[in-house]
Design an enzyme around this catalytic site. Structure first.
Site, mmCIF file in Angstrom:
data_model
loop_
_atom_site.group_PDB
_atom_site.id
_atom_site.type_symbol
_atom_site.label_atom_id
_atom_site.label_comp_id
_atom_site.label_asym_id
_atom_site.label_seq_id
_atom_site.Cartn_x
_atom_site.Cartn_y
_atom_site.Cartn_z
ATOM 1 N N HIS A 69 -83.078 -32.126 -48.073
ATOM 2 C CA HIS A 69 -81.776 -32.129 -48.738
ATOM 3 C C HIS A 69 -81.463 -33.479 -49.366
ATOM 4 O O HIS A 69 -80.627 -33.565 -50.266
ATOM 5 C CB HIS A 69 -80.684 -31.706 -47.756
ATOM 6 C CG HIS A 69 -80.676 -30.241 -47.487
ATOM 7 N ND1 HIS A 69 -79.512 -29.508 -47.324
ATOM 8 C CD2 HIS A 69 -81.687 -29.343 -47.363
ATOM 9 C CE1 HIS A 69 -79.822 -28.234 -47.116
ATOM 10 N NE2 HIS A 69 -81.141 -28.116 -47.125
ATOM 11 N N ASP A 77 -83.440 -40.959 -51.736
ATOM 12 C CA ASP A 77 -82.713 -42.233 -51.740
ATOM 13 C C ASP A 77 -81.699 -42.359 -50.608
ATOM 14 O O ASP A 77 -80.846 -43.251 -50.624
ATOM 15 C CB ASP A 77 -82.004 -42.421 -53.086
ATOM 16 C CG ASP A 77 -81.014 -41.286 -53.383
ATOM 17 O OD1 ASP A 77 -80.801 -40.417 -52.506
ATOM 18 O OD2 ASP A 77 -80.448 -41.267 -54.497
ATOM 19 N N SER A 79 -79.154 -40.704 -50.000
ATOM 20 C CA SER A 79 -77.758 -40.429 -50.368
ATOM 21 C C SER A 79 -77.115 -39.413 -49.431
ATOM 22 O O SER A 79 -75.907 -39.452 -49.199
ATOM 23 C CB SER A 79 -77.685 -39.932 -51.816
ATOM 24 O OG SER A 79 -78.442 -38.745 -51.992
ATOM 25 N N ASN A 97 -74.834 -28.196 -47.051
ATOM 26 C CA ASN A 97 -74.885 -29.211 -45.994
ATOM 27 C C ASN A 97 -73.775 -29.087 -44.964
ATOM 28 O O ASN A 97 -73.977 -29.391 -43.786
ATOM 29 C CB ASN A 97 -74.800 -30.615 -46.621
ATOM 30 C CG ASN A 97 -75.950 -30.914 -47.560
ATOM 31 O OD1 ASN A 97 -77.002 -30.297 -47.477
ATOM 32 N ND2 ASN A 97 -75.749 -31.866 -48.462
ATOM 33 N N ASP A 241 -88.212 -18.354 -37.503
ATOM 34 C CA ASP A 241 -89.498 -17.747 -37.122
ATOM 35 C C ASP A 241 -89.319 -17.213 -35.711
ATOM 36 O O ASP A 241 -89.360 -17.964 -34.738
ATOM 37 C CB ASP A 241 -90.609 -18.795 -37.189
ATOM 38 C CG ASP A 241 -91.948 -18.282 -36.665
ATOM 39 O OD1 ASP A 241 -92.028 -17.123 -36.207
ATOM 40 O OD2 ASP A 241 -92.926 -19.053 -36.694
#
Length: 321
Positions: A69, A77, A79, A97, A241
């Site tokens: 993500h 980076d 973020s 998120n 799974d």
């Protein structure tokens, strides 16, 4: 998107492709970036990840998902780690998120240990990339070589997080496009989707599938409904799974052959479309999946890194310096 393994995963797989790096980044990202400035950074991270995953296997998938993500939103980076403030909006409240990304406390712990050992040296972006790899290894999956020297952004993009991260409701063409936008092939998309061999998902993201879709094993759907009612229980969890939820293996693909994909987007990979053959290959050849996944992770970890004088090395991953 956290994500007892067979012996075939015991040997690390080393991948050296840096194909998505710019020429500038190629000159600045290096496997030996911290050789003198923080020589024990890798052991600090791996030890902390192993401890966290030993305490809760799901955390391995959570740390891997954090890296995904992060990289899917304007590059790797860090973020995604920035907290909202009164005058700054980060990515944590984006749809993909909010109330689902986790592992931030583990990252905080590792960062604190790194700062104690070598203050101001190891970036949060490099930390995320390393923790994701070490999480896969801790759960029995392959390893891969990483290059380091990423720097941390001082900005974030809520809108990009909402638009760039593949949704669990996407159909096959949407998935292919989402990954293609970042330079991945359809086969690489399928390989990286194998990260769903670990971790869990909330009822709210698969409810529509288990009550309304036909390309799902009926007994599988029935078993899921017990923990995911038609209304309520949005945050109840089920493993992505169902066979080996804490093992990084190729069972995810075997599940798809049996119409036991938990998410709509999972089953889309094997639903009479162009990726069916790739799913069959991975379901029957764990080593091929392992290699392709490692390749894909190297490519993803090198998406648009900030290097040199761009960005900064945050001393606290949750806020800019």
């Amino acid at each position: 998107m956290a994500l007892s393994f067979s012996s075939m995963y015991s040997l690390p797989i080393y991948i050296l492709c840096l194909c998505v790096l710019s020429d500038t980044a190629l000159g600045q990202l290096s496997a030996n970036f911290y050789a003198t400035s923080c020589p024990n950074f890798s052991s600090i991270i791996s030890s902390a990840v192993n401890s966290a995953v030993s305490n809760e296997a799901r955390m391995g998938a959570s740390l891997l998902r954090l890296h995904f993500h992060d990289c899917f939103v304007n590059g790797c980076d860090a973020s995604v780690l920035l907290d909202d403030t009164t005058n700054f909006t980060g990515e944590k409240t984006a749809g993909p998120n909010n109330n689902s990304l986790r592992g931030f406390d583990v990252i905080d712990t590792i960062k604190s240990q790194l700062e104690s050992s070598c203050p101001g040296v190891v970036s949060c972006a490099d930390l995320l990339a390393t923790a994701a790899r070490d999480s896969v290894v801790a759960l029995g999956g392959p390893s891969w070589n990483l290059a380091f020297g990423r720097r941390d952004s001082i900005t974030a993009s809520l809108s990009a997080a909402n638009s760039n991260i593949p949704a669990p409701t996407l159909n096959l063409s949407g998935l292919i496009t989402s990954f293609s936008n970042l330079g991945f092939t359809a086969n690489e998309m399928v390989a990286l989707s194998g990260s769903h061999t670990i971790g869990q998902a909330r009822c709210t993201v698969f409810r529509a599938r288990i009550y309304n879709e036909n390309n799902i094993n009926s007994s599988f759907a029935t078993s899921l409904r017990a923990n995911c009612p038609s209304s309520g229980g949005d945050n109840n969890l089920s493993p992505l799974d169902v066979v080996s939820p804490t093992s990084f293996d190729n069972t995810y693909f075997t599940n798809l052959l049996n119409q036991n994909g938990l998410l709509h987007s999972d089953q889309e990979l094997f639903n009479g479309g162009s990726t069916d053959a790739q799913v069959r290959t991975y379901s029957s050849n764990a080593a091929t999946f392992s290699t392709d996944f490692a390749n894909g992770m190297v490519k993803m970890s090198n998406l648009n890194p900030l290097t040199g004088s761009s960005g900064q090395v945050r001393t606290n991953c949750r806020r800019t310096n």
